[in-house]
Enzyme design. Sequence first.
Site, mmCIF file in Angstrom:
data_model
loop_
_atom_site.group_PDB
_atom_site.id
_atom_site.type_symbol
_atom_site.label_atom_id
_atom_site.label_comp_id
_atom_site.label_asym_id
_atom_site.label_seq_id
_atom_site.Cartn_x
_atom_site.Cartn_y
_atom_site.Cartn_z
ATOM 1 N N ASP A 13 10.581 -28.426 -28.841
ATOM 2 C CA ASP A 13 11.936 -27.946 -29.110
ATOM 3 C C ASP A 13 11.963 -26.441 -29.357
ATOM 4 O O ASP A 13 11.265 -25.932 -30.229
ATOM 5 C CB ASP A 13 12.503 -28.680 -30.329
ATOM 6 C CG ASP A 13 14.024 -28.664 -30.367
ATOM 7 O OD1 ASP A 13 14.606 -27.587 -30.168
ATOM 8 O OD2 ASP A 13 14.617 -29.735 -30.584
ATOM 9 N N CYS A 53 20.777 -28.358 -28.393
ATOM 10 C CA CYS A 53 19.780 -29.433 -28.286
ATOM 11 C C CYS A 53 20.309 -30.687 -27.604
ATOM 12 O O CYS A 53 19.711 -31.174 -26.645
ATOM 13 C CB CYS A 53 19.251 -29.801 -29.675
ATOM 14 S SG CYS A 53 18.459 -28.445 -30.554
ATOM 15 N N ASP A 318 13.319 -27.903 -24.426
ATOM 16 C CA ASP A 318 14.717 -28.215 -24.136
ATOM 17 C C ASP A 318 15.537 -26.947 -23.901
ATOM 18 O O ASP A 318 16.485 -26.948 -23.122
ATOM 19 C CB ASP A 318 15.342 -29.072 -25.244
ATOM 20 C CG ASP A 318 15.185 -28.472 -26.635
ATOM 21 O OD1 ASP A 318 14.449 -27.482 -26.803
ATOM 22 O OD2 ASP A 318 15.797 -29.024 -27.579
ATOM 23 N N HIS A 319 15.163 -25.863 -24.570
ATOM 24 C CA HIS A 319 15.851 -24.576 -24.399
ATOM 25 C C HIS A 319 15.003 -23.514 -25.067
ATOM 26 O O HIS A 319 13.934 -23.815 -25.613
ATOM 27 C CB HIS A 319 17.257 -24.609 -24.996
ATOM 28 C CG HIS A 319 17.304 -25.155 -26.390
ATOM 29 N ND1 HIS A 319 16.773 -24.490 -27.467
ATOM 30 C CD2 HIS A 319 17.777 -26.331 -26.876
ATOM 31 C CE1 HIS A 319 16.921 -25.206 -28.558
ATOM 32 N NE2 HIS A 319 17.523 -26.339 -28.229
#
Length: 510
Positions: A13, A53, A318-319
Amino acid sequence: MGQAGNVLFVIIDQLRADCLSGALADHVDLPNLQAFMDEAVTFTRHYSVTNPCGPSRVSLLTGQYAMNHRSVRNGTPLRHDTPNIATEMRKAGYLPMLFGYTDTSADPRVHDPNDPILKSYEQCMAGFHEVVEMRLEESFPWQSHLMKKGYQFDTYWDVYKPVSADGRKPKLNDPALYRAEDSDTAFLTDAFLDGIAPHRGKNWFAHLTYIRPHPPLVAPAPYNDMYDPADIPVPQRLATIADEKGLHPFFGPTLDAYTPMRFVHGFDEVEPTDENICTLRAIYMGLATEVDHHVGRVVEYLKQSGQYDDTLVVITADHGEMLGDRHSWGKMTAYDAAYHTPLIIRDPGNQARAGSTVTVPTESIDVTPTILDWVGQNVPNAMDGRSLLPLLYGDMPHDWRNYSFSELDFSEPENPTQWQRQLGTSNSESCLSILRDERFTLVEFAADLPPILFDHQGRGEFENVAANAEFADDLARLGRQMLRHRMRNMDHTLSLHSITPNGPKVQLRY
Protein backbone atom coordinates in the site's frame (compact mmCIF):
# COMPACT_ATOMS: atom_id res chain seq x y z
CA MET A 1 -4.21 -23.92 -20.97
CA GLY A 2 -6.01 -25.03 -17.77
CA GLN A 3 -4.60 -24.38 -14.33
CA ALA A 4 -1.02 -23.26 -14.78
CA GLY A 5 0.17 -23.37 -11.18
CA ASN A 6 0.15 -21.13 -8.12
CA VAL A 7 -0.46 -17.39 -8.17
CA LEU A 8 0.79 -14.98 -5.52
CA PHE A 9 -0.54 -11.44 -5.99
CA VAL A 10 1.06 -8.93 -3.60
CA ILE A 11 -0.02 -5.32 -3.13
CA ILE A 12 2.13 -2.96 -1.04
CA ASP A 13 0.00 0.00 0.00
CA GLN A 14 1.19 3.46 -1.06
CA LEU A 15 4.68 2.44 -2.28
CA ARG A 16 6.13 4.95 -4.72
CA ALA A 17 7.74 3.59 -7.87
CA ASP A 18 10.85 5.70 -7.35
CA CYS A 19 11.68 3.82 -4.17
CA LEU A 20 12.83 1.03 -6.50
CA SER A 21 14.02 3.02 -9.48
CA GLY A 22 14.26 6.79 -9.37
CA ALA A 23 14.75 9.71 -7.01
CA LEU A 24 14.40 7.81 -3.71
CA ALA A 25 15.99 4.50 -4.71
CA ASP A 26 19.47 5.57 -3.60
CA HIS A 27 18.17 6.48 -0.14
CA VAL A 28 16.01 3.49 0.82
CA ASP A 29 17.24 -0.08 1.23
CA LEU A 30 14.91 -2.61 -0.41
CA PRO A 31 17.27 -5.55 -1.06
CA ASN A 32 14.64 -8.26 -1.42
CA LEU A 33 12.52 -6.35 -3.90
CA GLN A 34 15.64 -5.39 -5.82
CA ALA A 35 16.72 -9.05 -5.91
CA PHE A 36 13.26 -10.05 -7.06
CA MET A 37 13.52 -7.52 -9.91
CA ASP A 38 16.63 -9.37 -11.08
CA GLU A 39 14.53 -12.54 -11.39
CA ALA A 40 11.45 -10.91 -12.90
CA VAL A 41 10.26 -8.33 -15.42
CA THR A 42 9.76 -4.75 -14.22
CA PHE A 43 7.26 -2.36 -15.82
CA THR A 44 8.76 1.11 -15.47
CA ARG A 45 5.81 3.24 -16.68
CA HIS A 46 3.08 1.66 -14.61
CA TYR A 47 0.29 3.82 -13.20
CA SER A 48 -2.74 3.45 -10.98
CA VAL A 49 -5.84 4.42 -12.92
CA THR A 50 -7.49 5.99 -9.88
CA ASN A 51 -6.99 6.96 -6.23
CA PRO A 52 -7.39 6.61 -3.23
CA CYS A 53 -7.21 3.12 -1.65
CA GLY A 54 -10.73 1.75 -2.17
CA PRO A 55 -11.18 2.91 -5.78
CA SER A 56 -7.62 1.96 -6.74
CA ARG A 57 -8.11 -1.59 -5.45
CA VAL A 58 -11.47 -1.88 -7.17
CA SER A 59 -9.76 -1.02 -10.46
CA LEU A 60 -6.89 -3.41 -9.75
CA LEU A 61 -9.20 -6.30 -8.91
CA THR A 62 -11.96 -5.70 -11.49
CA GLY A 63 -9.75 -4.52 -14.35
CA GLN A 64 -12.08 -1.56 -14.84
CA TYR A 65 -11.53 2.15 -15.09
CA ALA A 66 -13.25 4.18 -12.38
CA MET A 67 -15.53 5.67 -15.04
CA ASN A 68 -17.03 2.18 -15.43
CA HIS A 69 -17.04 0.64 -11.95
CA ARG A 70 -17.91 4.01 -10.33
CA SER A 71 -16.72 3.00 -6.87
CA VAL A 72 -14.90 6.30 -6.92
CA ARG A 73 -14.37 7.08 -3.23
CA ASN A 74 -13.64 5.16 -0.06
CA GLY A 75 -17.18 4.26 0.91
CA THR A 76 -18.75 4.34 -2.56
CA PRO A 77 -20.43 0.96 -3.19
CA LEU A 78 -19.30 -1.41 -5.90
CA ARG A 79 -22.08 -3.07 -7.90
CA HIS A 80 -22.52 -6.58 -6.54
CA ASP A 81 -22.42 -8.27 -9.96
CA THR A 82 -19.14 -6.71 -11.16
CA PRO A 83 -16.74 -9.48 -12.23
CA ASN A 84 -13.43 -9.42 -10.42
CA ILE A 85 -10.30 -11.47 -10.07
CA ALA A 86 -11.83 -13.62 -7.32
CA THR A 87 -15.04 -14.47 -9.18
CA GLU A 88 -13.11 -15.33 -12.34
CA MET A 89 -10.38 -17.33 -10.59
CA ARG A 90 -13.13 -19.46 -9.04
CA LYS A 91 -14.24 -20.28 -12.58
CA ALA A 92 -10.70 -21.49 -13.22
CA GLY A 93 -10.93 -23.80 -10.22
CA TYR A 94 -8.97 -21.69 -7.74
CA LEU A 95 -9.99 -20.74 -4.19
CA PRO A 96 -9.20 -16.99 -4.01
CA MET A 97 -7.55 -16.66 -0.60
CA LEU A 98 -7.27 -13.15 0.83
CA PHE A 99 -4.60 -12.33 3.39
CA GLY A 100 -5.30 -8.71 4.22
CA TYR A 101 -7.98 -6.45 2.79
CA THR A 102 -9.59 -5.11 -0.39
CA ASP A 103 -11.31 -1.94 0.95
CA THR A 104 -14.52 -2.76 -0.93
CA SER A 105 -17.78 -0.98 -0.12
CA ALA A 106 -20.75 -3.34 -0.43
CA ASP A 107 -23.76 -2.78 -2.68
CA PRO A 108 -26.62 -1.65 -0.38
CA ARG A 109 -29.23 -2.95 -2.83
CA VAL A 110 -28.50 -6.56 -1.90
CA HIS A 111 -28.12 -6.15 1.87
CA ASP A 112 -30.51 -5.21 4.64
CA PRO A 113 -29.81 -1.69 5.98
CA ASN A 114 -28.98 -3.21 9.38
CA ASP A 115 -26.33 -5.52 7.93
CA PRO A 116 -22.94 -4.64 9.48
CA ILE A 117 -21.38 -4.99 6.03
CA LEU A 118 -22.88 -1.57 5.29
CA LYS A 119 -21.21 0.09 8.29
CA SER A 120 -17.65 0.11 6.95
CA TYR A 121 -16.05 0.68 3.57
CA GLU A 122 -13.32 -1.84 4.43
CA GLN A 123 -15.23 -4.93 3.37
CA CYS A 124 -14.03 -8.00 1.48
CA MET A 125 -14.67 -8.04 -2.26
CA ALA A 126 -17.16 -10.65 -3.45
CA GLY A 127 -15.60 -13.99 -4.30
CA PHE A 128 -12.66 -13.84 -1.91
CA HIS A 129 -12.14 -16.27 0.94
CA GLU A 130 -10.88 -14.01 3.74
CA VAL A 131 -8.26 -16.12 5.52
CA VAL A 132 -7.07 -13.32 7.81
CA GLU A 133 -8.62 -9.88 8.22
CA MET A 134 -6.06 -7.07 8.26
CA ARG A 135 -8.10 -3.92 7.65
CA LEU A 136 -6.48 -0.64 8.67
CA GLU A 137 -9.40 0.58 10.78
CA GLU A 138 -10.25 -2.81 12.31
CA SER A 139 -7.45 -5.42 12.28
CA PHE A 140 -9.16 -7.44 15.03
CA PRO A 141 -6.84 -10.47 14.74
CA TRP A 142 -3.78 -8.23 15.06
CA GLN A 143 -5.33 -6.35 17.98
CA SER A 144 -5.95 -9.69 19.67
CA HIS A 145 -2.36 -10.71 18.99
CA LEU A 146 -1.05 -7.52 20.60
CA MET A 147 -3.30 -7.99 23.64
CA LYS A 148 -2.16 -11.57 24.13
CA LYS A 149 1.44 -10.36 23.94
CA GLY A 150 0.74 -7.97 26.82
CA TYR A 151 0.76 -4.63 25.00
CA GLN A 152 -1.35 -1.96 26.72
CA PHE A 153 -3.46 0.52 24.76
CA ASP A 154 -6.74 2.28 25.58
CA THR A 155 -8.04 2.53 22.04
CA TYR A 156 -6.98 0.89 18.82
CA TRP A 157 -5.63 4.13 17.36
CA ASP A 158 -3.26 4.45 20.33
CA VAL A 159 -1.34 1.60 18.70
CA TYR A 160 -0.22 4.04 16.02
CA LYS A 161 1.28 6.61 18.40
CA PRO A 162 5.07 6.62 18.86
CA VAL A 163 6.29 5.94 22.38
CA SER A 164 9.21 7.64 24.11
CA ALA A 165 11.57 5.23 25.84
CA ASP A 166 12.40 7.68 28.65
CA GLY A 167 8.90 8.95 29.36
CA ARG A 168 9.43 12.30 27.71
CA LYS A 169 7.19 13.81 25.08
CA PRO A 170 7.40 11.50 22.04
CA LYS A 171 9.27 12.56 18.93
CA LEU A 172 8.01 11.86 15.40
CA ASN A 173 10.49 9.04 14.93
CA ASP A 174 10.21 7.41 18.32
CA PRO A 175 9.33 3.72 17.95
CA ALA A 176 5.88 2.19 17.98
CA LEU A 177 4.72 0.54 21.19
CA TYR A 178 5.08 -2.93 19.63
CA ARG A 179 8.27 -4.78 18.72
CA ALA A 180 9.14 -5.47 15.10
CA GLU A 181 8.25 -9.17 15.45
CA ASP A 182 4.72 -8.14 16.49
CA SER A 183 4.09 -5.42 13.90
CA ASP A 184 1.14 -5.48 11.53
CA THR A 185 3.51 -6.37 8.71
CA ALA A 186 5.13 -9.22 10.64
CA PHE A 187 1.76 -10.52 11.87
CA LEU A 188 0.30 -10.62 8.36
CA THR A 189 3.37 -12.36 6.96
CA ASP A 190 3.27 -14.98 9.72
CA ALA A 191 -0.44 -15.54 9.04
CA PHE A 192 0.24 -15.94 5.33
CA LEU A 193 3.08 -18.43 5.80
CA ASP A 194 0.97 -20.45 8.25
CA GLY A 195 -2.16 -20.25 6.11
CA ILE A 196 -0.63 -21.11 2.76
CA ALA A 197 1.50 -24.05 3.90
CA PRO A 198 -1.28 -26.71 3.79
CA HIS A 199 -2.14 -25.74 0.19
CA ARG A 200 1.18 -26.88 -1.22
CA GLY A 201 0.62 -28.90 -4.40
CA LYS A 202 -2.97 -27.70 -4.88
CA ASN A 203 -2.55 -24.87 -7.40
CA TRP A 204 -3.43 -22.08 -5.01
CA PHE A 205 -4.20 -18.38 -5.54
CA ALA A 206 -3.34 -15.94 -2.74
CA HIS A 207 -3.83 -12.20 -2.57
CA LEU A 208 -1.44 -10.78 0.05
CA THR A 209 -1.93 -7.11 0.85
CA TYR A 210 0.42 -5.12 3.09
CA ILE A 211 -0.90 -1.91 4.64
CA ARG A 212 2.57 -0.40 5.00
CA PRO A 213 4.13 2.06 4.25
CA HIS A 214 0.64 3.64 4.32
CA PRO A 215 0.30 6.10 7.23
CA PRO A 216 -0.01 6.56 10.16
CA LEU A 217 3.74 7.01 9.92
CA VAL A 218 4.98 5.09 12.94
CA ALA A 219 7.41 2.19 12.83
CA PRO A 220 8.78 -0.32 15.32
CA ALA A 221 12.45 -0.34 16.20
CA PRO A 222 14.81 -0.52 14.37
CA TYR A 223 12.81 0.76 11.39
CA ASN A 224 11.71 3.98 13.14
CA ASP A 225 15.18 5.57 12.97
CA MET A 226 16.88 3.31 10.45
CA TYR A 227 17.39 6.32 8.18
CA ASP A 228 18.89 9.62 9.34
CA PRO A 229 16.57 12.48 8.32
CA ALA A 230 19.66 14.57 7.62
CA ASP A 231 20.58 12.13 4.83
CA ILE A 232 17.13 12.21 3.21
CA PRO A 233 16.71 14.62 0.29
CA VAL A 234 14.17 17.36 0.77
CA PRO A 235 11.08 17.06 -1.42
CA GLN A 236 10.95 18.38 -4.97
CA ARG A 237 8.87 21.53 -4.82
CA LEU A 238 8.49 25.16 -5.72
CA ALA A 239 9.85 27.73 -3.30
CA THR A 240 6.63 28.36 -1.39
CA ILE A 241 3.19 26.90 -0.86
CA ALA A 242 1.80 30.06 -2.43
CA ASP A 243 3.80 29.31 -5.60
CA GLU A 244 2.35 25.80 -5.68
CA LYS A 245 -1.19 27.10 -5.27
CA GLY A 246 -0.59 29.54 -8.10
CA LEU A 247 -0.17 26.74 -10.65
CA HIS A 248 -3.90 26.00 -10.75
CA PRO A 249 -7.01 26.53 -8.56
CA PHE A 250 -7.16 22.79 -7.82
CA PHE A 251 -3.92 22.81 -5.84
CA GLY A 252 -5.06 25.31 -3.21
CA PRO A 253 -7.63 23.01 -1.59
CA THR A 254 -5.24 20.08 -2.07
CA LEU A 255 -2.53 21.73 0.02
CA ASP A 256 -5.01 23.01 2.60
CA ALA A 257 -6.61 19.59 3.09
CA TYR A 258 -3.51 17.36 3.22
CA THR A 259 -0.79 18.41 5.64
CA PRO A 260 1.82 16.40 7.59
CA MET A 261 -0.53 16.42 10.61
CA ARG A 262 -2.83 13.96 8.82
CA PHE A 263 -0.10 11.34 8.57
CA VAL A 264 0.77 10.86 12.24
CA HIS A 265 -1.05 10.20 15.52
CA GLY A 266 -0.36 11.55 18.98
CA PHE A 267 0.76 15.07 18.08
CA ASP A 268 -1.16 18.33 18.47
CA GLU A 269 0.88 19.99 15.77
CA VAL A 270 3.47 19.08 13.13
CA GLU A 271 5.10 22.12 11.62
CA PRO A 272 6.07 21.61 7.96
CA THR A 273 9.75 22.30 8.60
CA ASP A 274 12.37 20.57 6.50
CA GLU A 275 13.48 18.65 9.60
CA ASN A 276 9.98 17.31 10.27
CA ILE A 277 9.32 16.57 6.61
CA CYS A 278 12.56 14.62 6.21
CA THR A 279 11.84 12.78 9.45
CA LEU A 280 8.47 11.65 8.12
CA ARG A 281 10.09 10.65 4.83
CA ALA A 282 12.66 8.63 6.79
CA ILE A 283 9.90 6.82 8.72
CA TYR A 284 8.13 6.04 5.44
CA MET A 285 11.36 4.56 4.10
CA GLY A 286 11.80 2.54 7.28
CA LEU A 287 8.30 1.10 6.87
CA ALA A 288 9.08 0.27 3.24
CA THR A 289 12.25 -1.53 4.33
CA GLU A 290 10.22 -3.47 6.89
CA VAL A 291 7.81 -4.62 4.18
CA ASP A 292 10.77 -5.55 1.99
CA HIS A 293 12.14 -7.78 4.76
CA HIS A 294 8.87 -9.70 4.98
CA VAL A 295 8.44 -9.94 1.22
CA GLY A 296 11.86 -11.57 1.32
CA ARG A 297 10.53 -14.11 3.82
CA VAL A 298 7.65 -14.94 1.49
CA VAL A 299 9.89 -15.39 -1.56
CA GLU A 300 12.30 -17.50 0.47
CA TYR A 301 9.43 -19.72 1.62
CA LEU A 302 8.41 -20.32 -2.00
CA LYS A 303 11.98 -21.26 -2.84
CA GLN A 304 12.56 -23.49 0.18
CA SER A 305 9.22 -25.28 -0.28
CA GLY A 306 9.96 -26.00 -3.93
CA GLN A 307 7.08 -23.85 -5.19
CA TYR A 308 8.94 -20.86 -6.63
CA ASP A 309 9.15 -22.31 -10.12
CA ASP A 310 5.47 -23.24 -10.06
CA THR A 311 4.23 -19.80 -8.99
CA LEU A 312 3.39 -16.64 -10.88
CA VAL A 313 4.42 -13.82 -8.52
CA VAL A 314 3.02 -10.31 -9.07
CA ILE A 315 4.16 -7.45 -6.83
CA THR A 316 2.71 -3.97 -7.18
CA ALA A 317 1.20 -1.07 -5.20
CA ASP A 318 -2.31 0.34 -5.20
CA HIS A 319 -1.10 3.93 -5.68
CA GLY A 320 1.77 6.24 -4.83
CA GLU A 321 2.40 8.94 -2.22
CA MET A 322 3.46 12.59 -2.54
CA LEU A 323 5.62 12.43 0.63
CA GLY A 324 6.11 16.19 0.77
CA ASP A 325 6.85 16.66 -2.92
CA ARG A 326 5.16 19.85 -4.16
CA HIS A 327 4.43 20.61 -0.47
CA SER A 328 1.82 17.87 -0.76
CA TRP A 329 1.01 14.64 1.10
CA GLY A 330 -1.06 11.59 0.24
CA LYS A 331 -2.48 10.72 -3.15
CA MET A 332 -5.42 13.07 -3.73
CA THR A 333 -3.72 15.11 -6.42
CA ALA A 334 -2.81 15.07 -10.12
CA TYR A 335 0.94 14.60 -9.89
CA ASP A 336 2.73 11.46 -11.11
CA ALA A 337 4.13 10.54 -7.69
CA ALA A 338 0.59 9.78 -6.50
CA TYR A 339 -0.07 7.34 -9.39
CA HIS A 340 3.29 5.95 -10.53
CA THR A 341 3.66 2.55 -8.88
CA PRO A 342 5.97 -0.45 -9.10
CA LEU A 343 4.90 -3.52 -11.06
CA ILE A 344 7.18 -6.56 -11.00
CA ILE A 345 6.07 -9.91 -12.44
CA ARG A 346 7.91 -13.21 -12.35
CA ASP A 347 6.56 -15.89 -14.65
CA PRO A 348 8.52 -19.04 -13.83
CA GLY A 349 8.48 -20.03 -17.50
CA ASN A 350 10.07 -16.77 -18.57
CA GLN A 351 13.59 -17.04 -17.17
CA ALA A 352 15.11 -15.78 -20.40
CA ARG A 353 13.63 -12.35 -19.64
CA ALA A 354 14.71 -12.24 -16.00
CA GLY A 355 15.95 -8.79 -15.03
CA SER A 356 14.48 -7.05 -18.08
CA THR A 357 12.23 -3.99 -18.16
CA VAL A 358 9.16 -2.94 -20.12
CA THR A 359 9.08 0.78 -20.85
CA VAL A 360 5.72 1.24 -22.58
CA PRO A 361 2.77 2.56 -20.55
CA THR A 362 0.89 0.00 -18.48
CA GLU A 363 -2.00 0.49 -16.07
CA SER A 364 -3.24 -1.09 -12.87
CA ILE A 365 -6.27 -2.48 -14.72
CA ASP A 366 -3.89 -4.75 -16.68
CA VAL A 367 -2.91 -6.86 -13.66
CA THR A 368 -6.11 -8.91 -13.28
CA PRO A 369 -6.35 -9.74 -17.02
CA THR A 370 -2.70 -10.83 -16.90
CA ILE A 371 -3.31 -13.27 -14.05
CA LEU A 372 -6.46 -14.64 -15.69
CA ASP A 373 -4.61 -15.08 -18.97
CA TRP A 374 -1.80 -16.95 -17.21
CA VAL A 375 -4.16 -19.51 -15.68
CA GLY A 376 -6.05 -19.90 -18.96
CA GLN A 377 -9.27 -18.18 -17.88
CA ASN A 378 -11.19 -15.93 -20.28
CA VAL A 379 -11.08 -12.22 -19.47
CA PRO A 380 -14.62 -10.76 -19.26
CA ASN A 381 -15.44 -7.98 -21.71
CA ALA A 382 -16.29 -5.79 -18.71
CA MET A 383 -12.57 -5.57 -17.94
CA ASP A 384 -10.89 -2.59 -19.60
CA GLY A 385 -7.33 -3.78 -18.98
CA ARG A 386 -5.28 -6.05 -21.21
CA SER A 387 -3.05 -9.00 -20.45
CA LEU A 388 0.62 -8.14 -20.07
CA LEU A 389 1.81 -11.64 -20.96
CA PRO A 390 2.94 -10.65 -24.49
CA LEU A 391 4.97 -7.75 -23.05
CA LEU A 392 6.30 -10.06 -20.35
CA TYR A 393 7.75 -12.27 -23.08
CA GLY A 394 9.08 -9.37 -25.14
CA ASP A 395 6.33 -9.31 -27.77
CA MET A 396 4.84 -5.88 -28.40
CA PRO A 397 1.23 -5.91 -29.66
CA HIS A 398 0.91 -3.56 -32.62
CA ASP A 399 -2.05 -1.79 -31.02
CA TRP A 400 -0.63 -1.33 -27.52
CA ARG A 401 -1.45 2.01 -25.89
CA ASN A 402 1.08 4.84 -26.07
CA TYR A 403 -0.34 6.75 -23.10
CA SER A 404 -1.77 6.07 -19.65
CA PHE A 405 -5.05 7.29 -18.21
CA SER A 406 -6.08 8.00 -14.61
CA GLU A 407 -9.03 9.55 -12.79
CA LEU A 408 -9.68 11.17 -9.42
CA ASP A 409 -12.98 11.99 -7.74
CA PHE A 410 -12.58 14.70 -5.13
CA SER A 411 -16.19 14.95 -3.96
CA GLU A 412 -17.90 13.68 -0.82
CA PRO A 413 -21.72 13.57 -0.98
CA GLU A 414 -22.25 13.48 2.80
CA ASN A 415 -19.64 16.09 3.72
CA PRO A 416 -18.46 18.39 0.93
CA THR A 417 -14.68 18.38 0.54
CA GLN A 418 -12.25 21.27 0.71
CA TRP A 419 -12.25 21.35 -3.10
CA GLN A 420 -16.03 21.55 -3.28
CA ARG A 421 -16.20 24.32 -0.70
CA GLN A 422 -13.40 26.41 -2.22
CA LEU A 423 -14.07 25.76 -5.90
CA GLY A 424 -17.87 25.63 -5.68
CA THR A 425 -18.07 22.31 -7.53
CA SER A 426 -20.95 19.84 -7.29
CA ASN A 427 -20.65 16.13 -6.55
CA SER A 428 -20.88 15.09 -10.19
CA GLU A 429 -18.37 17.62 -11.49
CA SER A 430 -15.77 17.25 -8.72
CA CYS A 431 -13.54 14.94 -10.70
CA LEU A 432 -10.58 15.04 -13.05
CA SER A 433 -8.95 12.87 -15.68
CA ILE A 434 -5.25 12.57 -16.47
CA LEU A 435 -3.68 11.50 -19.77
CA ARG A 436 0.09 11.00 -19.97
CA ASP A 437 1.93 10.39 -23.22
CA GLU A 438 5.64 10.35 -24.00
CA ARG A 439 5.99 14.11 -23.63
CA PHE A 440 2.91 15.64 -22.03
CA THR A 441 0.53 15.24 -19.12
CA LEU A 442 -2.97 16.65 -19.59
CA VAL A 443 -5.38 17.12 -16.69
CA GLU A 444 -9.00 17.93 -17.53
CA PHE A 445 -11.82 18.69 -15.08
CA ALA A 446 -15.54 17.96 -15.25
CA ALA A 447 -16.13 21.33 -13.58
CA ASP A 448 -15.64 24.61 -15.41
CA LEU A 449 -11.97 24.79 -14.49
CA PRO A 450 -9.07 25.40 -16.86
CA PRO A 451 -6.99 22.39 -17.93
CA ILE A 452 -3.47 21.65 -16.74
CA LEU A 453 -0.73 20.79 -19.23
CA PHE A 454 2.77 19.71 -18.24
CA ASP A 455 5.55 19.54 -20.84
CA HIS A 456 8.15 17.01 -19.75
CA GLN A 457 10.62 18.34 -22.30
CA GLY A 458 10.38 21.64 -20.46
CA ARG A 459 9.93 22.16 -16.73
CA GLY A 460 7.57 19.22 -16.43
CA GLU A 461 5.20 19.35 -13.48
CA PHE A 462 6.78 22.59 -12.27
CA GLU A 463 5.04 24.65 -14.95
CA ASN A 464 1.48 24.62 -16.25
CA VAL A 465 1.73 25.55 -19.93
CA ALA A 466 -1.97 25.08 -20.77
CA ALA A 467 -2.48 28.80 -21.38
CA ASN A 468 0.65 29.11 -23.53
CA ALA A 469 -0.31 29.65 -27.17
CA GLU A 470 2.72 27.63 -28.24
CA PHE A 471 1.02 24.48 -26.92
CA ALA A 472 -2.50 25.12 -28.22
CA ASP A 473 -2.28 22.36 -30.84
CA ASP A 474 -0.95 19.86 -28.29
CA LEU A 475 -3.69 20.77 -25.84
CA ALA A 476 -6.35 20.20 -28.50
CA ARG A 477 -4.77 16.94 -29.68
CA LEU A 478 -4.53 15.51 -26.17
CA GLY A 479 -8.07 16.60 -25.37
CA ARG A 480 -9.36 14.73 -28.41
CA GLN A 481 -7.28 11.70 -27.41
CA MET A 482 -8.79 11.74 -23.92
CA LEU A 483 -12.30 11.97 -25.35
CA ARG A 484 -11.64 9.08 -27.73
CA HIS A 485 -10.19 7.03 -24.89
CA ARG A 486 -13.32 7.48 -22.82
CA MET A 487 -15.55 6.68 -25.79
CA ARG A 488 -13.63 3.50 -26.63
CA ASN A 489 -13.67 2.31 -23.04
CA MET A 490 -17.27 2.89 -22.08
CA ASP A 491 -18.78 -0.05 -20.20
CA HIS A 492 -18.45 -3.25 -22.26
CA THR A 493 -20.29 -5.59 -19.87
CA LEU A 494 -22.97 -6.39 -22.45
CA SER A 495 -22.14 -4.15 -25.40
CA LEU A 496 -20.56 -6.96 -27.43
CA HIS A 497 -23.42 -9.38 -26.74
CA SER A 498 -26.14 -9.91 -29.32
CA ILE A 499 -29.52 -11.56 -28.93
CA THR A 500 -30.16 -13.64 -32.07
CA PRO A 501 -32.74 -16.22 -33.23
CA ASN A 502 -30.12 -18.80 -32.25
CA GLY A 503 -29.74 -17.38 -28.78
CA PRO A 504 -27.21 -14.97 -27.24
CA LYS A 505 -23.87 -14.48 -28.95
CA VAL A 506 -20.79 -12.64 -27.71
CA GLN A 507 -17.59 -11.38 -29.28
CA LEU A 508 -14.45 -11.00 -27.15
CA ARG A 509 -13.22 -7.48 -26.60
CA TYR A 510 -9.51 -8.28 -27.08
